[in-house]
Design a protein around this motif. Structure first.
Motif, PDB file in Angstrom:
ATOM      1  N   GLN A 611       0.805  -1.224   0.000  1.00 34.89           N
ATOM      2  CA  GLN A 611       0.000   0.000   0.000  1.00 34.89           C
ATOM      3  C   GLN A 611       0.839   1.276   0.000  1.00 34.89           C
ATOM      4  OE1 GLN A 611      -2.175  -0.908   3.616  1.00 34.89           O
ATOM      5  NE2 GLN A 611      -3.964  -1.568   2.452  1.00 34.89           N
ATOM      6  N   VAL A 612       2.158   1.139  -0.046  1.00 33.49           N
ATOM      7  CA  VAL A 612       3.032   2.311   0.026  1.00 33.49           C
ATOM      8  C   VAL A 612       3.818   2.447  -1.273  1.00 33.49           C
ATOM      9  CG1 VAL A 612       4.941   3.407   1.251  1.00 33.49           C
ATOM     10  CG2 VAL A 612       3.248   2.058   2.526  1.00 33.49           C
ATOM     11  N   THR A 613       3.791   3.628  -1.848  1.00 32.71           N
ATOM     12  CA  THR A 613       4.596   3.965  -3.016  1.00 32.71           C
ATOM     13  C   THR A 613       5.461   5.160  -2.649  1.00 32.71           C
ATOM     14  OG1 THR A 613       2.856   3.241  -4.519  1.00 32.71           O
ATOM     15  CG2 THR A 613       4.549   4.685  -5.430  1.00 32.71           C
ATOM     16  N   ALA A 614       6.756   5.072  -2.944  1.00 33.47           N
ATOM     17  CA  ALA A 614       7.644   6.184  -2.615  1.00 33.47           C
ATOM     18  C   ALA A 614       8.740   6.283  -3.655  1.00 33.47           C
ATOM     19  CB  ALA A 614       8.257   5.972  -1.233  1.00 33.47           C
ATOM     20  N   TYR A 615       9.052   7.509  -4.039  1.00 34.80           N
ATOM     21  CA  TYR A 615      10.107   7.712  -5.019  1.00 34.80           C
ATOM     22  C   TYR A 615      10.666   9.123  -4.895  1.00 34.80           C
ATOM     23  CZ  TYR A 615       6.199   9.837  -7.586  1.00 34.80           C
ATOM     24  OH  TYR A 615       5.105  10.589  -7.953  1.00 34.80           O
ATOM     25  N   ARG A 616      11.805   9.280  -5.541  1.00 34.01           N
ATOM     26  CA  ARG A 616      12.470  10.584  -5.563  1.00 34.01           C
ATOM     27  C   ARG A 616      12.621  11.045  -7.003  1.00 34.01           C
ATOM     28  NH1 ARG A 616      18.485  12.147  -3.104  1.00 34.01           N
ATOM     29  NH2 ARG A 616      18.590  14.241  -4.017  1.00 34.01           N
ATOM     30  N   ILE A 617      12.327  12.303  -7.242  1.00 35.67           N
ATOM     31  CA  ILE A 617      12.634  12.954  -8.515  1.00 35.67           C
ATOM     32  C   ILE A 617      13.365  14.246  -8.173  1.00 35.67           C
ATOM     33  CG2 ILE A 617      11.745  14.001 -10.611  1.00 35.67           C
ATOM     34  CD1 ILE A 617       9.286  12.212 -10.379  1.00 35.67           C
ATOM     35  N   GLY A 618      14.630  14.284  -8.482  1.00 40.55           N
ATOM     36  CA  GLY A 618      15.419  15.462  -8.154  1.00 40.55           C
ATOM     37  C   GLY A 618      15.445  15.702  -6.663  1.00 40.55           C
ATOM     38  N   ASP A 619      15.019  16.893  -6.262  1.00 38.08           N
ATOM     39  CA  ASP A 619      15.040  17.264  -4.851  1.00 38.08           C
ATOM     40  C   ASP A 619      13.680  17.092  -4.180  1.00 38.08           C
ATOM     41  OD1 ASP A 619      17.713  17.886  -4.917  1.00 38.08           O
ATOM     42  OD2 ASP A 619      17.372  19.994  -5.430  1.00 38.08           O
ATOM     43  N   THR A 620      12.826  16.263  -4.767  1.00 38.01           N
ATOM     44  CA  THR A 620      11.501  16.031  -4.197  1.00 38.01           C
ATOM     45  C   THR A 620      11.291  14.537  -3.973  1.00 38.01           C
ATOM     46  OG1 THR A 620      10.561  17.979  -5.273  1.00 38.01           O
ATOM     47  CG2 THR A 620       9.015  16.285  -4.548  1.00 38.01           C
ATOM     48  N   VAL A 621      10.748  14.209  -2.806  1.00 41.32           N
ATOM     49  CA  VAL A 621      10.380  12.838  -2.484  1.00 41.32           C
ATOM     50  C   VAL A 621       8.877  12.785  -2.289  1.00 41.32           C
ATOM     51  CG1 VAL A 621      10.512  11.027  -0.720  1.00 41.32           C
ATOM     52  CG2 VAL A 621      12.582  12.215  -1.448  1.00 41.32           C
ATOM     53  N   ALA A 622       8.225  11.845  -2.961  1.00 43.52           N
ATOM     54  CA  ALA A 622       6.776  11.671  -2.828  1.00 43.52           C
ATOM     55  C   ALA A 622       6.491  10.308  -2.221  1.00 43.52           C
ATOM     56  CB  ALA A 622       6.099  11.789  -4.189  1.00 43.52           C
ATOM     57  N   ALA A 625       0.537   6.713   0.842  1.00 47.55           N
ATOM     58  CA  ALA A 625       0.173   5.665   1.797  1.00 47.55           C
ATOM     59  C   ALA A 625      -1.297   5.835   2.157  1.00 47.55           C
ATOM     60  CB  ALA A 625       1.044   5.756   3.047  1.00 47.55           C
ATOM     61  N   PRO A 626      -1.945   4.779   2.664  1.00 52.40           N
ATOM     62  CA  PRO A 626      -3.370   4.882   3.007  1.00 52.40           C
ATOM     63  C   PRO A 626      -3.643   5.945   4.059  1.00 52.40           C
ATOM     64  CG  PRO A 626      -2.655   2.588   2.963  1.00 52.40           C
ATOM     65  CD  PRO A 626      -1.417   3.418   2.863  1.00 52.40           C
ATOM     66  N   ASP A 627      -4.826   6.493   4.001  1.00 49.22           N
ATOM     67  CA  ASP A 627      -5.267   7.500   4.965  1.00 49.22           C
ATOM     68  C   ASP A 627      -5.113   6.958   6.384  1.00 49.22           C
ATOM     69  OD1 ASP A 627      -6.414   9.663   6.197  1.00 49.22           O
ATOM     70  OD2 ASP A 627      -8.462   9.224   5.564  1.00 49.22           O
ATOM     71  N   GLY A 628      -4.486   7.739   7.250  1.00 44.99           N
ATOM     72  CA  GLY A 628      -4.305   7.354   8.644  1.00 44.99           C
ATOM     73  C   GLY A 628      -3.028   6.591   8.918  1.00 44.99           C
TER      74      GLY A 628
END
Length: 709
Positions: A611-622, A625-628
């Motif tokens: 349920q978790v997606t995470a990545y970096r593009i340049g100087d930003t990390v997104a 994750a599920p609410d709560g």
């Protein structure tokens, strides 16, 4: 000091060419790569890769494991390593961990694919344990180096290591030497190969020379970066525990999901009460359920006002706070027996704000089944129909509420939702009581208890008991019934020697869980020479394992010979000698430990469910994750989230928990932060989070766990 890593940026056109993509209109940063925050661990089943995987798991850092011994494993090729999401090149992994510098066959297409991937996306590689050789940037040991045991060696972090990934250490990295008859650490020590771009981070003297040989160093070659480790280790050895953080920070560039801190909390049970004393003649403790008392049995052990002064002075000298787990009836009984006088209680109450306080029930009553103590070991009493006879709800409620009221009347600064029952009773105890007292949960609800202590040796996993969540505590092997070192050693000998040596034989009857001493300890020297170093090493191992669970001792351990302090000081003084000031021990109270463990469990569940997606593009990390869901991350100092400073400082970076509202969390890294650099890299502004693409079938998705060891 926070490190910076110099790098060069790749133009979009160069990246497109390197990937063999169709060149499009010139648009700044539109095809800069997305780097997923996940580590690829390629394992051969050896202890080194397993140790790094365990470190990632404990921190809550996602990783994918490929088992080279599994014939059904997926092939590591370009399609496995990278793809395109919404027109943007995507690197599936931010770092690669290999068993050595090349675990594949000579000329392997898989190693070629990994090398090209690392070059294209500036993805670093960790060689978990490799032979010193030119292919890893080092001379072979026969050219003036060394290969062999380094048990007991005191390695050092170099200036480059302190300025880089190991800046959280003071410098020394002692290697364990726990047994004179067993080899514990094997290493290759050598110098960089001629012409190699190799920077040692941790090194030790090459025997017989004045030259330092590398144990961990960075090798840059062919547009790639490798962290070359030339000693073998497992996840429990102190040297790995000291260096594990730096290995992870190096390979992730200090940008990753999950977090790791070094925790230590100490609960002191039975405060205000007196603890029974071990009888060296009977080899048991009169007053305990498993000991038939006798006339003239030893007097109980109880702190004095002088012991309180010693405790506060010790706390001040170590910048540490003890949690006092109290039984109010101990003071009431003392006053009844001494014309209303209890100097200990008066002193503790006067100094109440110097400690944290936890309810331990009023009389320390056993709150599980009603015990039949006429047999050894005790059993649960039964009703006429054969069912278990339980301590009732009213009795449990009285023990909790009366002690709380006593503490509040004394002005103790309580957290009323925390509770430690006597002997962790009420909870299941094998083999006699395989289930919780069914009246425990309702009584906890009556009294608003949310955090309930359990014994990690019996009940290690966090679980719910009615409205409460358990917090497992590590028992220290400093006995509750020993006020003097000679008593501690006498009892230790009884428990840990064979019958032929005059002991109980418990150790020989339970060889899977208990090791017999080769010979009884000297009662005059055994405590300081054997027990203290062993208990210090065990507790420090927990501290270095990102394990927040508290340890518990008893008030008797702060009285008379004050047996606890050599162990507690050993842990804290030993820690201070190893770590820089930016990496202090984290000393949490019980409910905060419970919250940390609870968040970790929820985080593990979210990762397990994909349920978790995470990545970096340049100087930003997104991060999506599920609410709560409480999201945990470690990022460079100066990182912001929604325009506000993120996290709290630790070990040269910032980390913390952020509760997701279901929308993407967008972290902005400080502008000076760069991705790990070796070869080409593209830098871009952030875009909206892309849909998650699943990891290819057949790959083991590993998720965090907290090992008990």
């Amino acid at each position: 000091m926070k490190r910076t890593i110099r790098t060069t940026a790749l133009t979009v056109g160069a990246l497109v060419g390197a990937l063999g993509l169709q060149a499009g209109p010139a648009q700044a940063d539109t095809t800069a790569p997305r780097i997923d925050l996940r580590v690829l661990v390629v394992s051969d089943g050896g202890p080194a890769t397993d140790a790094i995987a365990a470190e990632l798991a404990a921190a809550g850092t996602p990783y994918t494991e490929i088992d080279l011994t599994n014939s059904d494993r997926p092939t590591i090729d370009a399609a496995f390593l990278a793809d395109t999401v919404d027109g943007r090149p995507r690197a599936r992994f931010q770092a690669v961990v290999l068993p050595d510098d090349n675990p594949f066959a000579t000329g392997s297409a898989e190693m070629a694919a990994l090398s090209a991937y690392e070059q294209t996306y500036a993805v670093p590689q960790v060689d978990a344990y490799t032979y010193a050789r030119p292919q890893a940037g080092l001379q072979v040991p026969s050219s003036g180096g060394y290969s062999g045991s380094i048990d007991g060696v005191r390695a050092q972090v170099t200036a480059a290591g302190k300025a880089g990934p190991f800046g959280y250490l003071d410098g020394a990295v002692p290697f364990e030497d726990n047994s004179p008859t067993a080899g514990e650490s094997y290493a290759y020590l050598s110098s960089p190969a001629p012409g190699a771009d190799f920077t040692p981070y941790v090194q030790a003297p090459i025997p017989g020379t004045t030259t330092q040989g590398s144990l961990i160093g960075e090798y840059r070659h062919e547009g790639r970066r490798e962290l070359v480790v030339t000693f073998v280790y497992n996840q429990y050895q102190q040297q790995f525990r000291l260096l594990a953080r730096g290995i992870v920070e190096w390979m992730t560039g200090g940008v990753h999901l999950g977090a790791s801190r070094n925790y230590f909390a100490v609960h002191v049970d039975d405060v205000f009460a007196a603890d029974d004393r071990w009888d060296t003649r009977l080899d048991c403790t009169p007053g305990d359920v498993d000991c038939a008392g006798a006339a003239g049995t030893p007097s109980p052990i109880r702190m004095t006002p002088a012991d309180v002064d010693y405790a506060t002075a010790w706390q001040d000298s170590h910048d540490f706070t003890l949690d006092l787990v109290y039984n109010g009836s101990g003071s009431v009984d003392q006053r009844e027996d001494n014309d209303g006088v209890d100097l200990l209680a008066d002193k503790l109450i006067a100094d109440r704000d110097r400690f944290r306080w936890v309810n331990h029930t009023y009389t320390h009553a056993f709150l599980g089944c009603e015990q039949n103590v006429t047999v050894v070991p005790w059993t649960c009493q039964t009703n006429a129909d054969g069912s278990t006879k339980w301590v009732d709800r009213a009795t449990i409620d009285h023990e909790i509420a009366t002690n709380r009221a006593w503490g509040q009347a004394a002005g103790l600064p309580l957290q009323t939702d925390e509770l430690v029952t006597g002997e962790h009773s009420g909870l299941r105890i094998l083999p006699q009581q395989p289930q919780d007292n069914p009246y425990l949960a309702p009584a906890l609800a009556d009294d608003g208890v949310k955090w309930l202590a359990s014994d990690n040796s019996r009940d290690p996993a966090q679980r719910r008991v009615g409205p409460a969540t358990t917090v497992s505590r590590y028992p220290m092997n400093v006995f509750y019934n020993a006020g003097h070192a000679t008593e501690q050693v006498d009892e230790y000998n009884w428990l840990y020697t064979s019958r032929a040596q005059g002991g109980s034989g418990i150790c020989e009857d339970n060889p899977a869980t208990t090791t017999c001493l080769p010979a009884p300890l000297d009662t005059a020297t055994g405590y300081g020479d054997y027990i203290v170093p062993l208990e210090t090493r065990t507790a420090l191992g927990h501290v270095l394992s990102n394990d927040p669970k508290p340890h518990f001792i008893h008030q008797s351990n702060l009285a008379e010979d004050r047996l606890a302090y050599p162990v507690l000081s050993g842990v804290l003084d030993g820690y201070d000698a190893l770590f820089a000031d930016n990496t202090p021990v984290v000393n949490l109270r019980m409910k905060d430990i419970g919250t940390e463990l609870q968040r970790r469990a929820a985080w593990k569940s979210a990762l397990t469910a994909g349920q978790v997606t995470a990545y970096r593009i340049g100087d930003t990390v997104a991060v999506q994750a599920p609410d709560g869901t409480a999201v945990t991350a470690t990022l460079p100092g100066g990182t912001t989230l929604g325009g506000n400073a993120f996290g709290s400082a630790y070990a040269g970076e910032v980390s913390g928990w952020t509760v997701s509202d279901g929308n993407a969390l967008t972290y902005t890294l400080p502008s000076a932060t760069t991705a790990p650099a070796a070869g080409p890299r593209a830098k871009a502004a952030a875009t909206a989070p892309a849909p998650r693409t699943e990891v290819p079938a057949g790959v083991s998705e590993q998720v965090p766990f907290t090992p008990d060891h």
